[in-house]
Design a protein around this motif. Sequence first.
Motif, PDB file in Angstrom:
ATOM      1  N   TYR A  42       6.500   9.391  -0.186  1.00 26.24           N
ATOM      2  CA  TYR A  42       6.481   8.032   0.372  1.00 26.24           C
ATOM      3  C   TYR A  42       5.973   8.043   1.815  1.00 26.24           C
ATOM      4  O   TYR A  42       5.252   7.131   2.224  1.00 26.24           O
ATOM      5  CB  TYR A  42       7.866   7.384   0.260  1.00 26.24           C
ATOM      6  N   ASN A  43       6.342   9.058   2.576  1.00 22.05           N
ATOM      7  CA  ASN A  43       5.836   9.128   3.954  1.00 22.05           C
ATOM      8  C   ASN A  43       4.317   9.314   3.959  1.00 22.05           C
ATOM      9  O   ASN A  43       3.610   8.712   4.779  1.00 22.05           O
ATOM     10  CB  ASN A  43       6.501  10.281   4.714  1.00 22.05           C
ATOM     11  N   ALA A  44       3.828  10.145   3.046  1.00 21.49           N
ATOM     12  CA  ALA A  44       2.377  10.365   2.980  1.00 21.49           C
ATOM     13  C   ALA A  44       1.664   9.061   2.622  1.00 21.49           C
ATOM     14  O   ALA A  44       0.621   8.722   3.185  1.00 21.49           O
ATOM     15  CB  ALA A  44       2.050  11.455   1.960  1.00 21.49           C
ATOM     16  N   LEU A  45       2.249   8.318   1.692  1.00 23.85           N
ATOM     17  CA  LEU A  45       1.654   7.034   1.311  1.00 23.85           C
ATOM     18  C   LEU A  45       1.674   6.065   2.498  1.00 23.85           C
ATOM     19  O   LEU A  45       0.692   5.359   2.758  1.00 23.85           O
ATOM     20  CB  LEU A  45       2.448   6.468   0.123  1.00 23.85           C
ATOM     21  N   SER A  46       2.770   6.074   3.216  1.00 25.47           N
ATOM     22  CA  SER A  46       2.895   5.149   4.341  1.00 25.47           C
ATOM     23  C   SER A  46       1.866   5.429   5.437  1.00 25.47           C
ATOM     24  O   SER A  46       1.420   4.489   6.114  1.00 25.47           O
ATOM     25  CB  SER A  46       4.308   5.203   4.927  1.00 25.47           C
ATOM     26  N   THR A  47       1.466   6.684   5.604  1.00 31.84           N
ATOM     27  CA  THR A  47       0.480   6.970   6.665  1.00 31.84           C
ATOM     28  C   THR A  47      -0.858   6.292   6.374  1.00 31.84           C
ATOM     29  O   THR A  47      -1.664   6.101   7.277  1.00 31.84           O
ATOM     30  CB  THR A  47       0.209   8.484   6.856  1.00 31.84           C
ATOM     31  N   THR A  48      -1.094   5.918   5.105  1.00 28.03           N
ATOM     32  CA  THR A  48      -2.380   5.279   4.777  1.00 28.03           C
ATOM     33  C   THR A  48      -2.379   3.789   5.124  1.00 28.03           C
ATOM     34  O   THR A  48      -3.456   3.195   5.262  1.00 28.03           O
ATOM     35  CB  THR A  48      -2.697   5.385   3.262  1.00 28.03           C
ATOM     36  N   PHE A  49      -1.210   3.183   5.228  1.00 24.13           N
ATOM     37  CA  PHE A  49      -1.180   1.721   5.272  1.00 24.13           C
ATOM     38  C   PHE A  49      -1.691   1.077   6.569  1.00 24.13           C
ATOM     39  O   PHE A  49      -2.472   0.112   6.487  1.00 24.13           O
ATOM     40  CB  PHE A  49       0.208   1.188   4.926  1.00 24.13           C
ATOM     41  N   PRO A  50      -1.261   1.541   7.741  1.00 21.84           N
ATOM     42  CA  PRO A  50      -1.712   0.790   8.924  1.00 21.84           C
ATOM     43  C   PRO A  50      -3.238   0.680   9.016  1.00 21.84           C
ATOM     44  O   PRO A  50      -3.788  -0.423   9.117  1.00 21.84           O
ATOM     45  CB  PRO A  50      -1.107   1.569  10.091  1.00 21.84           C
ATOM     46  N   ALA A  51      -3.932   1.808   8.937  1.00 23.76           N
ATOM     47  CA  ALA A  51      -5.396   1.735   9.028  1.00 23.76           C
ATOM     48  C   ALA A  51      -6.008   1.248   7.712  1.00 23.76           C
ATOM     49  O   ALA A  51      -6.982   0.497   7.707  1.00 23.76           O
ATOM     50  CB  ALA A  51      -5.948   3.111   9.394  1.00 23.76           C
ATOM     51  N   GLY A  52      -5.428   1.668   6.606  1.00 25.76           N
ATOM     52  CA  GLY A  52      -5.987   1.317   5.294  1.00 25.76           C
ATOM     53  C   GLY A  52      -5.943  -0.171   5.013  1.00 25.76           C
ATOM     54  O   GLY A  52      -6.909  -0.763   4.527  1.00 25.76           O
ATOM     55  N   GLU A  53      -4.833  -0.807   5.346  1.00 27.96           N
ATOM     56  CA  GLU A  53      -4.731  -2.224   5.033  1.00 27.96           C
ATOM     57  C   GLU A  53      -5.538  -3.066   6.037  1.00 27.96           C
ATOM     58  O   GLU A  53      -6.017  -4.143   5.690  1.00 27.96           O
ATOM     59  CB  GLU A  53      -3.264  -2.636   4.938  1.00 27.96           C
ATOM     60  N   ALA A  54      -5.716  -2.551   7.248  1.00 27.96           N
ATOM     61  CA  ALA A  54      -6.615  -3.233   8.189  1.00 27.96           C
ATOM     62  C   ALA A  54      -8.047  -3.193   7.629  1.00 27.96           C
ATOM     63  O   ALA A  54      -8.812  -4.164   7.739  1.00 27.96           O
ATOM     64  CB  ALA A  54      -6.555  -2.565   9.553  1.00 27.96           C
ATOM     65  N   TYR A  55      -8.383  -2.085   7.006  1.00 23.10           N
ATOM     66  CA  TYR A  55      -9.700  -1.951   6.366  1.00 23.10           C
ATOM     67  C   TYR A  55      -9.840  -2.919   5.174  1.00 23.10           C
ATOM     68  O   TYR A  55     -10.889  -3.547   4.986  1.00 23.10           O
ATOM     69  CB  TYR A  55      -9.872  -0.491   5.913  1.00 23.10           C
ATOM     70  N   PHE A  56      -8.778  -3.080   4.384  1.00 19.99           N
ATOM     71  CA  PHE A  56      -8.814  -4.046   3.273  1.00 19.99           C
ATOM     72  C   PHE A  56      -9.129  -5.447   3.813  1.00 19.99           C
ATOM     73  O   PHE A  56      -9.924  -6.190   3.245  1.00 19.99           O
ATOM     74  CB  PHE A  56      -7.461  -4.127   2.553  1.00 19.99           C
ATOM     75  N   VAL A  57      -8.442  -5.773   4.907  1.00 18.99           N
ATOM     76  CA  VAL A  57      -8.605  -7.110   5.487  1.00 18.99           C
ATOM     77  C   VAL A  57     -10.057  -7.338   5.912  1.00 18.99           C
ATOM     78  O   VAL A  57     -10.668  -8.353   5.569  1.00 18.99           O
ATOM     79  CB  VAL A  57      -7.643  -7.295   6.689  1.00 18.99           C
ATOM     80  N   GLU A  58     -10.629  -6.365   6.613  1.00 17.40           N
ATOM     81  CA  GLU A  58     -12.013  -6.590   7.085  1.00 17.40           C
ATOM     82  C   GLU A  58     -12.996  -6.593   5.903  1.00 17.40           C
ATOM     83  O   GLU A  58     -13.974  -7.343   5.911  1.00 17.40           O
ATOM     84  CB  GLU A  58     -12.399  -5.569   8.171  1.00 17.40           C
TER      85      GLU A  58
END
Length: 289
Positions: A42-58
């Motif tokens: 779960y920690n490994a998955l969480s490291t993807t979210f801040p930058a990853g979801e900003a990328y989804f948004v753009e």
Amino acid sequence: MTLTTLPTPPDLSITPRDRRFGREAATPRLWHGGRVEATAIYNALSTTFPAGEAYFVESVRAFRDGAPPKLAEEIKGFTTQEAIHSREHDAFNRRAEQSGYDLSRLEAQVEKRLAISRARPPIVNVAATMALEHFTAIIAHELLANPRHLEGAESETADLWRWHAVEEIEHKGVAYDTWLHATRHWPRSKRWKVKAKVMLYVTRNFVVDRTAGSLELMRQDGVTGFRAWAMLLRYLWVRPGMFRKIAGAWLKFFLPGFHPWNEDDRYLLDSYAANAGGSESKRKVRRAA
Ligand SMILES: [Fe+2]
Ligand SMILES: [Fe+2]
């Protein structure tokens, strides 16, 4: 499938719930029931979210202009939800660091993948987002449908994951509908080929990177080698077996006529709201989009 015949429920409302988690007290290092492998995954998955979801948004925003009004409205809800998820997972990741983990290698790998994607045309980025959003939606479904996944987890952190899962289900069709809109003039065969190719590519990277990230975090807890692999594979494929459980839903992505809302799983949202009581009631927040 045209935009006017989409299976997205007409009464679907994408409502950001502006929650904050874990600001009051430190999160225990092995917050997932004291288990090294569960916490690592779960920690490994969480490291993807801040930058990853900003990328989804753009990626999705790049196609907002000219979208039909309903889709434009859904994009707004989607971008607001993802922005809040980024904020909360960033805070969660910092708490993991406070508990002693070094996430720098994992975060660098995420940035490396995103840099490669960003160098591609916008249509490739919205395709990658659409594929990864299917991934997050089926993980979210399984997480909410089967309490075993968060069994033993520290309650505030479990709540963070459930809250995120709820909103991932709620907005699961947005990137897909944006992709359909962006490729509306494409022949069906071309659309299928690109989406299948992109899904295989992102799946490979997802599995390779999250496995490497989980093993790295387990190493930081002193678990390495065969033992680490055995614990990890057992957790992911046997019990509780997230990857085994989502395999069928993952495959459906390749079927003709696939759409995330071919399965209406909003009952999971209803039971989440019912269990959480008033605190989870839908709170409208400012639109960040
Ligand atoms: Fe999210
Ligand atoms: Fe999402």
